[in-house]
Every structure is written in C-alpha cells, then in structure tokens.
Enzyme design. Structure first.
Site: not given
Length: 402
Positions: A136, A85, A264
C-alpha cells in the site's frame, strides 16, 4: 480526394493522413478544387490546428500550477516531505492491518494521484524516495511520483518504515474486537505508547504469510510478533537517522533539495513524536491522514529539524498545535478543501466511535502498568476464522493495484 464533414458544432476536414478540426466560421467546400489547392488548404489548416493546440496545451500547463506559493527551501536546509499511504482495503473496512499486505482502495489510489498532482503544481522534484516494504505504501509512492511527473525518482524500500505490528489483532475488525474483549482493553492496545497487543502465534493466519515472505528472509529473528508504539519508534528512528545521513551526504553533490518518505500512520506518528519531542501522553491525540504530504526543513550541517515561522507558511494548511507538531502540510488552491475534509475525518481517532475528549485516561496503559497489560491470548483464539476470512477478502494485491 478531400471530404468536408460536420461533427457537432465543428467541421472536420478528412485527408488520408489526419482529421483536422475546423470551426464553422471557416467552412470550406473543397470539392472542385485542384489537387494543388487541396494540398495548400490542408497544409494551412494543419498549421492552424497545431498552433491552436499549442496555445491550449500552454493554458492547460499553467492551470496545473497552483496560485499558492510554497515557501522556498532555506539556503542551509534540505526539505523532507512525508506522507502516509492512501486509504487501504483494511482502512476502509476498519480492520487491524499491521504488516498484512493489503491493497489500496480506489479512493486510496486517487489520494495517491492527488498528492502527485500537488507535487506537480509546485514543480517539486525529489532526490530520493524512501518507502516501507508494504504494497500500500509502494503503490502510493509510485502513483504519486508518476502523477507528479517525476516517476524517475529512485526508491529505496526499508522494512523499518513498515506499519506497527499489531500481533494477534491483525485481520480482526476493530469494532467487533472491542465488543468481544471490551473497549478499555482494546483502546489501551491501540492508543497507548507503551502497551503491546498479544503476540501473533504460529496458528494465526498471518504468521506464515509474514514470516516466510521473501521480503523479510534476511531479518531472521528481527521480524516482530507484536509491537507497542514505543517498539515501532525504535526501528523508525534508526531508519530516520540513516535517511538524514544519506541526505546530508547527497546535498554535497548539489542534488535536488527535496526527499520523500512514504510510510504509515503509526510509523509517521512515532517519527513525528521523535522529531518534535511530543510527550507520550500527548501522542494519542495526533492522527496522520491518508495521502496528504507534509514537510520538515532539515539543516544540512547538523541534520536537525529547523523551526518553520508562521509567516513562512503562507496560504498553506498549517498543522494544528497538537503537542509540539511542527510539520507543515502541503496543499494547493485546488486540493485545499479536499485535504482539509480528509484531515478533519482523521481527527475521529482511527475511525473510532470515541472522540479524543471522550477517551478516558483510564483506558490508556502507562509504562508502570505494562507488565499487567500482557493479556492472555486465549480470548482471541476463536477469532482466527474472522482474521482468515478478512485476509482472503482484502489482502489480494494483484490486479487491484496494477
């Protein structure tokens, strides 16, 4: 009645329905012309304007395409693009994030859009997008797909792609925590493959936010209270196997030859470690930069990742030889410099004060020492107010990401 007006260096002929730009070489005095002549003049100017605009749009469309060619997907393969992200509020503030649902920074939103522009420059379409359940990552996926002109791509959300759970450390400043508890202890929690941070208790400001979140109500006792990178990898591998199986089934239907995963830093590190068989003692050196896509080619028959020959990587930004990393970063001629700078910044490990060559092995916790690494959480009790304050400051995901 038509009126000729100068505006800057050009002339605009105003009619009751539109404003037509005319260059100064074709200035026309329309006053005095008959209504029929006025109509013919305006119609001619409109046709000319539309033709010029059409040519300009074609030029702009060509500019969006990169001069750097992306190696074609092998005939027997499916290409899976992975991306971390964009920069989040906690990334920018150097705070332990974990499952805290923080927003993207303005820079993070730009990073997501830039990734989408790279997709567009290579005319990439995706059969499916797989994303974590944290905002996110969701916003990054949506913005990238929109900027890439493929916002219609279906998205599946999977908690197993969520970031590693940082337990009692979530919401705390990395630097301040290191100063209070000692760098060696905190570095062990952060960089080791085996060590778990102290568990999150009910008194932690994130406990209720996470455990009573509607997204996780069907997980029951599966919601973690802390995780090592090893724990995180277990669930990520399960998600990866499902994605591979889904991809292999879909390829039989002649769908797009690309899929996208948005996740992530730690989930992608754990996945890359699995895909490329990187040893635990080397994974600490691998950092995944925000918002820069990279890919693997997957065999449609076996589901195994195919090796990418150097000669097939063209002008692309190659992955450094960190462990056995075989992923290929995707860039284009306009974004290459920006992407390189961002990747260099990521090599300062986790925005940490120490570089990789300054990290002593004594700071890392091995499997045999794991039992002795279960630190008492009393040292973190007085930090709850800091975690609460940081959460209130940065975890508002309302208007910031819309």
């Amino acid at each position: 009645m038509m009126i000729a007006m100068h505006r800057g260096l050009g002339l605009f002929v105003y009619t009751s329905i539109l404003l037509i730009p005319v260059d100064t070489a074709t200035m026309i005095l329309v006053r005095g012309f008959s209504p029929q002549s006025q109509f013919r003049i305006s119609r001619g100017l409109l046709r000319r304007s539309l033709a010029v605009n059409g040519e300009q749009n074609e030029v702009n469309s060509q500019k969006k395409r990169t001069e750097t060619s992306l190696p074609p997907v092998p005939e027997n393969a499916h290409r899976i693009v992975l991306m971390r992200h964009g920069e989040s509020e906690f990334n920018n503030a150097n705070i332990f994030t974990g499952w805290c649902d923080v927003a993207l920074t303005p820079r993070g939103r730009v990073e997501a859009s830039e990734a989408g522009e790279v997709f567009r420059s290579h005319d990439l379409t995706f059969r499916h997008c797989y994303c974590s359940m944290l905002t996110r990552a969701i916003v990054t996926a949506q913005r990238a797909l929109e900027a890439g002109g493929v916002s219609y791509t279906p998205i599946s959300y999977d908690w197993r792609l969520n970031e590693r759970h940082y337990g009692a450390l979530q919401g705390l400043s990395k630097e301040r925590t290191a100063e209070r508890l000692g760098r060696e202890r905190v570095m062990g929690w952060r960089r080791s493959y085996y060590a778990r941070p102290p568990e999150m208790t009910e008194g932690h400001p994130h406990y209720a936010i996470i455990n009573y979140d509607a997204r996780y109500q069907n997980l029951g006792n599966s919601v973690p209270l802390t995780e090592s990178l090893e724990d995180c990898q277990t669930r990520v591998i399960e998600a990866w196997k499902d994605i591979v199986q889904d991809t292999m089934q879909a390829d039989a239907d002649g769908a797009s030859s690309h899929s996208l995963i948005v996740a992530h830093a730690n989930t992608l590190r754990a996945l890359v470690m699995h895909i490329d068989s990187i040893p635990a003692e080397e994974i600490e050196d691998l950092n995944i930069p925000t918002g820069i896509p990279f890919y693997y080619n997957l065999c449609k028959t076996t589901g195994q990742v195919l090796a990418v020959d150097d000669k097939d990587q063209g002008e692309y930004v190659k992955g450094e030889s960190l462990g056995g990393f075989r992923g290929v970063y995707i860039s284009d001629d306009r974004k290459k410099r920006s992407f390189l700078e961002r990747r260099r910044a990521a090599n300062d490990p986790w925005l940490w004060a120490l570089h990789d060559d300054q990290v002593a092995r004594s700071m890392l916790v091995g499997r045999e020492e794991e039992s002795g690494a279960k630190e008492k959480i009393e040292d973190l009790a007085d930090m709850a107010k800091e975690a609460l304050k940081n959460t209130e400051l940065f975890s508002n995901v309302g208007s910031k990401d819309l």
